[in-house]
Write a protein that holds these residues in place. Structure first.
Motif, mmCIF file in Angstrom:
data_model
loop_
_atom_site.group_PDB
_atom_site.id
_atom_site.type_symbol
_atom_site.label_atom_id
_atom_site.label_comp_id
_atom_site.label_asym_id
_atom_site.label_seq_id
_atom_site.Cartn_x
_atom_site.Cartn_y
_atom_site.Cartn_z
ATOM 1 N N SER A 197 33.066 40.803 36.469
ATOM 2 C CA SER A 197 32.980 41.814 37.520
ATOM 3 C C SER A 197 33.847 43.025 37.212
ATOM 4 C CB SER A 197 33.406 41.218 38.868
ATOM 5 O OG SER A 197 32.491 40.249 39.296
ATOM 6 N N ILE A 198 34.897 42.825 36.417
ATOM 7 C CA ILE A 198 35.786 43.931 36.069
ATOM 8 C C ILE A 198 35.072 44.933 35.168
ATOM 9 C CG2 ILE A 198 38.067 44.518 35.133
ATOM 10 C CD1 ILE A 198 38.124 42.883 37.679
ATOM 11 N N ASN A 200 32.152 46.013 36.138
ATOM 12 C CA ASN A 200 31.261 46.681 37.077
ATOM 13 C C ASN A 200 31.888 47.977 37.579
ATOM 14 O OD1 ASN A 200 30.263 47.241 39.966
ATOM 15 N ND2 ASN A 200 28.741 45.785 39.207
ATOM 16 N N PHE A 201 31.156 49.063 37.435
ATOM 17 C CA PHE A 201 31.658 50.385 37.819
ATOM 18 C C PHE A 201 32.083 50.425 39.282
ATOM 19 C CE2 PHE A 201 31.054 54.640 39.527
ATOM 20 C CZ PHE A 201 31.699 55.434 38.607
ATOM 21 N N HIS A 202 31.289 49.872 40.183
ATOM 22 C CA HIS A 202 31.569 49.935 41.618
ATOM 23 C C HIS A 202 32.780 49.079 41.997
ATOM 24 C CE1 HIS A 202 27.988 52.296 42.379
ATOM 25 N NE2 HIS A 202 27.281 51.431 41.650
ATOM 26 N N VAL A 203 32.969 47.971 41.305
ATOM 27 C CA VAL A 203 34.155 47.139 41.557
ATOM 28 C C VAL A 203 35.415 47.897 41.151
ATOM 29 C CG1 VAL A 203 35.395 45.055 40.853
ATOM 30 C CG2 VAL A 203 32.945 44.939 41.368
ATOM 31 N N ILE A 204 35.386 48.526 39.987
ATOM 32 C CA ILE A 204 36.551 49.302 39.528
ATOM 33 C C ILE A 204 36.827 50.458 40.480
ATOM 34 C CG2 ILE A 204 37.426 50.791 37.678
ATOM 35 C CD1 ILE A 204 35.927 49.055 35.696
ATOM 36 N N LYS A 205 35.780 51.113 40.946
ATOM 37 C CA LYS A 205 35.966 52.209 41.899
ATOM 38 C C LYS A 205 36.615 51.717 43.178
ATOM 39 C CE LYS A 205 33.583 56.048 44.161
ATOM 40 N NZ LYS A 205 32.279 56.773 44.335
ATOM 41 N N PHE A 206 36.176 50.576 43.680
ATOM 42 C CA PHE A 206 36.773 50.018 44.897
ATOM 43 C C PHE A 206 38.250 49.723 44.680
ATOM 44 C CE2 PHE A 206 37.990 46.325 47.491
ATOM 45 C CZ PHE A 206 37.774 46.853 48.761
#
Length: 466
Positions: A197-198, A200-206
């Motif tokens: 998951s790390i 994943n662009f959206h996870v990093i943004k969150f």
């Protein structure tokens, strides 16, 4: 993206607020007795189906409290607060103020809290302002949040064992909504995610939206596992304001964590991160690095380190500057700001933007550090040095401001600092002369002069504590 950690103390913040003070008017918000306990506040609020407004103040900044009084005098607040809130105004130094702060997990003042009767903080306003509209805006935010799932609901579920990634994410968002720390939950949330998951662009943004501290598991995992260039892509994909928010969150939360744990190494890490954001200007980056480290020493009251670092910082930087160099700095910043404006309207006119000359931070800081020397230092040699800084701050302020109509008699806060340093050095007559000027300048500006006049009278009687 350039980042600025605000080092200006509450005393100086007052100077940038437009005030029209009237001390004889009665407050439009009706406050209950300052010793009213939480249990009584909650009971009264439930009975009247109201929310609770709590103004937590401190004796350390009487100017700030006076500013808040002006804000509470606003007629626009009367109907909304009388209909919807039980309001209390108390000081954190009192037993009741301390208990309220503990109940609501507040570590200090000055802060305005809007809560429900169950103790859920719905929103907050940090600091004080003379503008009643600011308090009204937050009141309306609180009213809009009074229904639905509250923080205590999340906490009960968490205590009962709910630890799923989806729940933790919602819990984090709820905390962030009311400006509460999220780093503990963020690390737990990241721990619940699959390792991939790390990527994943959206996870990093969150994660970056939460401002992870640099020693946190979340931050370290992103640095270690995110694909090469992913973080750079994130910064390129968001607006300039969001970039600043990412950096300010990381730097600010890391510095606060450093203060809480008294971890000087972590403070230096935050300072270095700040320096890196100024990749186009090494000298300015280094300046910001040292500003952040100084802020850390101030907060943990490491006076020995603070005095040594502060003396070098000012003498190696500020005392070598001239008014002309500061004017050139302002002009360069203005041209950069104008160039960054985007076309607006059919004729391609530029958007109007607010521009704060960077030079103002320099005289603000000179005054701030001079004042801290007054508060914390008793060595005549150091006080003389601070007196020189104070004088320079007044000179720069007068030379650099283009609008002479605001503060026509000069900067009262700077005069106040200069007078106090004179008094502490035993130069009583000069101190009285300058404090008199400070009071008059404060009166003309429209700001509260009560505290300054009190100090003036104590200088005259020789009873001002040094």
């Amino acid at each position: 993206m350039n980042v600025l950690i605000n080092l200006t103390n509450m005393k100086q913040i007052l100077l940038v607020i437009a005030l029209t003070i009237s001390f004889k008017s009665l407050a439009q918000i009706t406050f209950v007795d300052p010793n009213t306990s939480w249990e009584e506040l909650s009971k009264t609020a439930k009975k009247g189906k109201k929310l609770i407004f709590i103004q937590l103040e401190s004796s350390e900044c009487e100017h700030c409290n006076e500013v808040a009084s002006q804000g509470f005098n606003g007629a626009v607040l009367k109907d909304v607060f009388q209909k919807n809130f039980v309001a209390i105004r108390t000081r954190v130094e009192t037993e009741n103020g301390r208990k309220l702060a503990e109940k609501l997990h507040i570590k200090g003042a000055l802060v305005a809290l809007y809560t429900d009767p169950d103790g859920n903080v719905l929103t907050r306003y940090n600091g004080s302002t003379s503008q009643p509209e600011a308090y009204l805006e937050q009141a309306q935010v609180a009213l809009s949040r009074r229904n639905g799932k509250q923080l205590t609901d999340f906490e009960k579920e968490y205590q009962n064992g709910e630890k799923s990634a989806a729940f933790l994410k919602a819990f984090i968002q709820k905390r962030r909504e009311i400006n509460m720390p999220t780093h503990d939950l963020l690390d737990e949330y990241v721990g619940k995610l699959p390792v991939d998951s790390i990527s994943n662009f959206h996870v990093i943004k969150f994660i970056y939206q939460q401002g992870p501290t640099m020693d946190s598991r979340a931050y370290k995992l992103v640095q270690a596992l995110a694909p090469h260039g992913m973080v750079d892509s994130l910064y390129k994909s968001v607006s300039p304001a969001e970039k600043v928010a990412f950096n300010n969150g990381i730097i600010g939360n890391t510095l606060r964590k450093a203060v809480e744990t008294k971890n000087s190494q972590l403070a230096h890490q935050a300072g270095y991160y700040t320096q890196q954001t100024y990749h186009e200007n090494y000298q300015l980056g280094m300046l910001q690095y040292r500003r952040n480290v100084l802020w850390y020493y101030q907060q943990v009251k490491d006076t020995a380190s603070y005095f040594g670092e502060c003396r070098q910082f000012i003498e190696q930087n500020y005392m070598l500057m001239t008014v002309d160099s500061l004017k050139r700095m302002d002009e360069a910043a203005l041209q950069k700001s104008l160039a960054a404006q985007t076309p607006f309207g059919p004729a391609g006119e530029k958007q109007a933007v607010r521009f704060a000359p960077p030079s103002q931070q320099f005289h603000h800081e000179l005054n701030d550090h001079a004042w801290r020397y007054y508060l914390w230092n008793n060595q005549p040699r150091d006080l003389e040095r601070a007196l020189m800084w104070s004088k320079r701050s007044m000179e720069w302020h007068e030379e650099l401001r283009k609008d002479k109509n605001h503060l026509p008699l000069g900067n009262p806060a700077y005069m106040d600092t200069y007078a106090h340093l004179l008094y502490k050095l035993g130069r009583k007559n000069e101190a009285i002369e300058w404090q008199t000027k400070a009071v008059e300048a404060q009166k003309v500006s429209g700001m509260s002069w009560v505290s300054m006049e009190k100090d003036l009278n104590e200088m005259k009687s020789g009873t001002l504590k040094r």
